[in-house]
Write a protein that holds these residues in place. Structure first.
Motif, PDB file in Angstrom:
ATOM      1  N   ARG A   1     -20.281 -40.464  41.464  1.00 63.05           N
ATOM      2  CA  ARG A   1     -19.909 -40.838  42.833  1.00 63.05           C
ATOM      3  C   ARG A   1     -20.976 -41.741  43.450  1.00 63.05           C
ATOM      4  NH1 ARG A   1     -20.599 -38.936  48.007  1.00 63.05           N
ATOM      5  NH2 ARG A   1     -18.753 -39.058  49.347  1.00 63.05           N
TER       6      ARG A   1
ATOM      7  N   ILE B   1     -20.776 -45.140  41.904  1.00 68.62           N
ATOM      8  CA  ILE B   1     -19.625 -45.890  42.422  1.00 68.62           C
ATOM      9  C   ILE B   1     -19.986 -46.531  43.754  1.00 68.62           C
ATOM     10  CG2 ILE B   1     -17.296 -45.664  43.379  1.00 68.62           C
ATOM     11  CD1 ILE B   1     -16.837 -43.424  41.280  1.00 68.62           C
TER      12      ILE B   1
ATOM     13  N   MET C   1     -10.492 -51.952  43.494  1.00 72.82           N
ATOM     14  CA  MET C   1     -10.887 -50.731  42.788  1.00 72.82           C
ATOM     15  C   MET C   1     -10.969 -51.001  41.285  1.00 72.82           C
ATOM     16  SD  MET C   1     -11.406 -48.177  44.942  1.00 72.82           S
ATOM     17  CE  MET C   1     -10.840 -46.508  44.541  1.00 72.82           C
TER      18      MET C   1
ATOM     19  N   ALA D   1     -14.156 -50.104  38.820  1.00 68.08           N
ATOM     20  CA  ALA D   1     -13.982 -49.313  37.592  1.00 68.08           C
ATOM     21  C   ALA D   1     -14.433 -50.101  36.379  1.00 68.08           C
ATOM     22  CB  ALA D   1     -12.507 -48.908  37.441  1.00 68.08           C
TER      23      ALA D   1
ATOM     24  N   LYS E   1      -9.585 -46.164  35.888  1.00 67.30           N
ATOM     25  CA  LYS E   1      -9.163 -46.088  37.292  1.00 67.30           C
ATOM     26  C   LYS E   1      -8.834 -44.645  37.658  1.00 67.30           C
ATOM     27  CE  LYS E   1      -6.329 -48.917  39.150  1.00 67.30           C
ATOM     28  NZ  LYS E   1      -5.117 -49.738  39.422  1.00 67.30           N
TER      29      LYS E   1
ATOM     30  N   LEU F   1     -11.956 -42.951  38.640  1.00 63.60           N
ATOM     31  CA  LEU F   1     -12.373 -43.456  39.950  1.00 63.60           C
ATOM     32  C   LEU F   1     -11.576 -42.807  41.075  1.00 63.60           C
ATOM     33  CD1 LEU F   1     -14.001 -45.394  41.703  1.00 63.60           C
ATOM     34  CD2 LEU F   1     -12.364 -47.192  41.141  1.00 63.60           C
TER      35      LEU F   1
END
Length: 207
Positions: free
Chosen positions: A17, A20, A38, A42, A49, A52
């Motif tokens: 997390r 990301i 997104m 990824a 995905k 994610l």
């Protein structure tokens, strides 16, 4: 404080997390928010995905966390830097250099895109109020140290600076001039206008 509530997740996913958020923020600053998907995040992290979306429900959730990190990192970094400053003029130079560095590494579209996400409005408003409060303390210290003129109105100057910044963004002046050039002209000229002779001498020396 996060703008999004998060569910308890494993240590691995908590680490992912953070990666990301870091990766997305870097991409947003480099290309603008709307230009990054997104899929892009990824792909950059070499994750699916599905993985994610198990951590973030959508791009807006990622963006909210990125904006919190962006402002918190900037605030903490400044606090560390100014702890070693002897006077407000040294603080000015720290801020000036940090801002120039930030501008050089951030696509102007990032700032323009921020205003297009209503869910960020309250947080950005809180940040603006925090900056106003800190600015008021800073200006008062500058007066006490004899670097800023007694007759200038800090609240009015702050509001005028915000209005100029809004004009720059709404009229996309950054497409005609670099953000660095715009900032230098606005910040340096405004600062020189509120300085006493003592402040000007030290400012010219530091610049």
């Amino acid at each position: 404080m996060n703008m999004q509530e998060t569910k308890p997740i494993s240590a691995y996913k908590q680490g992912l997390r953070s990666k990301i958020i870091e990766t997305a923020l870097k991409a947003f600053r480099a290309h603008g928010i709307r230009a990054v998907t997104m899929d892009d995040v990824a792909t950059e992290l070499k994750i699916s995905k599905r993985t994610l979306y198990e951590i973030f429900g959508n791009k807006e959730e990622v963006l909210s966390e990125c904006v919190v990190k962006y402002f918190e990192d900037r605030r903490l970094n400044m606090e560390v830097q100014i702890a070693h400053c002897k006077n407000v003029m040294e603080i000015v130079m720290v801020f000036f250099r940090k801002k120039i560095d930030e501008i050089r590494h951030t696509n102007p579209q990032f700032y323009a895109d921020l205003a297009q996400y209503p869910q960020l409005a309250d947080y950005l408003k809180d940040q603006k109020e925090r900056i106003r409060t800190e600015s008021a303390k800073f200006f008062e210290r500058g007066r006490q140290e004899g670097y800023f003129r007694e007759e200038f109105n800090p609240e009015l100057v702050t509001m005028l600076f915000e209005a100029l910044n809004k004009y720059v963004m709404e009229n996309r002046l950054y497409q005609q001039y670099s953000f660095e050039e715009i900032f230098k002209n606005l910040a340096v000229l405004t600062l020189r206008g509120i300085c006493t002779d003592k402040g000007l001498k030290l400012l010219d020396k530091l610049l």
